[in-house]
Scaffold this active site. Structure first.
Site, short mmCIF file in Angstrom:
data_model
loop_
_atom_site.label_atom_id
_atom_site.label_comp_id
_atom_site.label_asym_id
_atom_site.label_seq_id
_atom_site.Cartn_x
_atom_site.Cartn_y
_atom_site.Cartn_z
CB SER A 107 3.02 3.87 12.78
OG SER A 107 2.98 5.04 12.01
CG ASP A 154 -0.52 6.09 2.29
OD1 ASP A 154 -1.54 5.71 1.69
OD2 ASP A 154 -0.29 5.82 3.47
CG ASP A 175 -4.73 4.02 4.89
OD1 ASP A 175 -3.88 3.90 5.80
OD2 ASP A 175 -4.47 4.51 3.78
CG PHE A 196 0.66 14.28 9.05
CD1 PHE A 196 1.94 14.75 8.79
CD2 PHE A 196 -0.42 15.13 8.86
CE1 PHE A 196 2.13 16.06 8.36
CE2 PHE A 196 -0.23 16.44 8.43
CZ PHE A 196 1.05 16.91 8.18
CG HIS A 234 -1.86 1.12 1.30
ND1 HIS A 234 -3.12 1.07 0.74
CD2 HIS A 234 -1.74 2.36 1.83
CE1 HIS A 234 -3.73 2.22 0.94
NE2 HIS A 234 -2.92 3.03 1.59
CG HIS A 284 -4.52 6.05 -0.28
ND1 HIS A 284 -4.47 6.09 1.11
CD2 HIS A 284 -5.51 6.90 -0.64
CE1 HIS A 284 -5.38 6.93 1.55
NE2 HIS A 284 -6.03 7.44 0.52
#
Ligand code: ZN
Length: 194
Positions: free
Chosen positions: A176, A13, A153, A121, A11, A44
């Site tokens: 994270s 970002d 997400d 973030f 995935h 994404h």
């Protein structure tokens, strides 16, 4: 590590510093990831004017391309363009955007991405209303007889992940929680076993 793990997707970002207040990286970086990824790329796009980049992401080997509902004035056209470029189409919903706005397009969608934090973030706190949103989305998918998968997400860990899976989520996106853990591969396995 991801290639050898139980993860199903990469995935990625992409943030433009315009649709979201942060900049992540652009096409050359995603291209570099694609070169090494042995699993499907799930890109994404947290960007304005995503239509402009559909072909570029198709060319680098994207499997799922997800755009934001809030960034697309002509969402139906954007979805058709993603599919015409040979990719599977996804739409992401920000925390304030209700699921029912997808009623007219759900049958065309391969994926819906529920944002459980405000995009921009990593490492943010999970918005618990996302669990109910997943349940509502699952209901919409079943009512319309669609084959859409549900991604979530933001703020995903084994606790929030369990609630989301129970509500009907198919895919959990974790950043994270995986990469700051002692053993990322074991953390991925733990999420997969929920
Ligand atoms: Zn994402």
């Amino acid at each position: 590590m991801i290639n050898q793990s139980d993860a199903d997707f990469f995935h990625v970002d992409v943030m433009d510093g315009n649709f979201v207040p942060n900049i992540s990286f652009g096409i050359p970086t995603v291209q570099a990831v694609a070169k090494h990824a042995q699993k499907p790329l799930d890109v994404h796009l947290m960007i304005n004017n995503p239509d402009q980049y559909i072909q570029a992401f198709a060319d680098l080997g994207t499997t799922y391309l997800t755009v934001h509902y809030e960034a697309c004035t002509h969402l139906h056209r954007t979805i058709q363009a993603i599919k015409a470029a040979g990719m599977k189409a996804g739409v992401a919903l920000n925390p304030h955007t209700p699921v029912h706005l997808l009623e007219e397009v759900i049958q065309d969608l391969d994926m819906v991405l529920i944002m459980s934090v405000n995009p921009g973030f990593g490492g943010q706190k999970f918005i618990t209303a996302a669990v109910e949103k997943v349940a509502k989305l699952k209901q919409l998918i079943n009512t319309k007889g669609a084959n859409t998968i549900i991604n979530v997400d933001g703020g995903v860990n084994t606790d929030t992940g369990k609630q989301l899976v129970d509500a009907g989520a198919d895919v959990l996106v974790a950043g994270s929680f995986v990469f700051k853990s002692e053993s990322p591969a074991a953390t991925i396995s733990a999420l997969k076993s929920l």
